[in-house]
Design an enzyme around this catalytic site. Sequence first.
Site, mmCIF file in Angstrom:
data_model
loop_
_atom_site.group_PDB
_atom_site.id
_atom_site.type_symbol
_atom_site.label_atom_id
_atom_site.label_comp_id
_atom_site.label_asym_id
_atom_site.label_seq_id
_atom_site.Cartn_x
_atom_site.Cartn_y
_atom_site.Cartn_z
ATOM 1 N N GLY A 41 47.774 45.685 -36.668
ATOM 2 C CA GLY A 41 48.971 46.538 -36.562
ATOM 3 C C GLY A 41 50.242 45.732 -36.647
ATOM 4 N N ASN A 68 51.299 58.154 -25.984
ATOM 5 C CA ASN A 68 50.644 56.907 -26.349
ATOM 6 C C ASN A 68 51.409 55.720 -25.749
ATOM 7 O OD1 ASN A 68 49.343 54.763 -27.541
ATOM 8 N ND2 ASN A 68 49.163 55.749 -29.539
ATOM 9 N N TYR A 75 55.682 48.679 -29.281
ATOM 10 C CA TYR A 75 56.872 48.865 -30.104
ATOM 11 C C TYR A 75 58.139 48.419 -29.379
ATOM 12 C CZ TYR A 75 53.635 51.723 -32.830
ATOM 13 O OH TYR A 75 52.560 52.172 -33.550
#
Length: 104
Positions: A41, A68, A75
């Site tokens: 990712g 999530n 992030y």
Amino acid sequence: MTITIRPARPGEEGLVLGFIRALADYERLAHEVEADEAAIGAALLANFARRCVAEGLGRLEWWVLDWNEAAIGVYTSLGAQPMDQWTVFRLSGEALERLAEGSA
């Protein structure tokens, strides 16, 4: 026996990595696999960021489900900011077809 080939779905990162590792084991190249779900990712986001910079784009945006927490944590650790003031709209089905035909 019927075999179905389809794109991977979110949440199947481990399964895909398992296939990669199994193939590497079979080919006696397991020592060459340097990946895990988090790296696959991060590498994808880094690639997108490089493309944005190279093409002179001012930002990179994506969506994450509000529940999530693991992804949100990743992030935000990258410096991404949630955009709470925006609402996502979706056009699908008959409405999508009507717009495509020019008769909204």
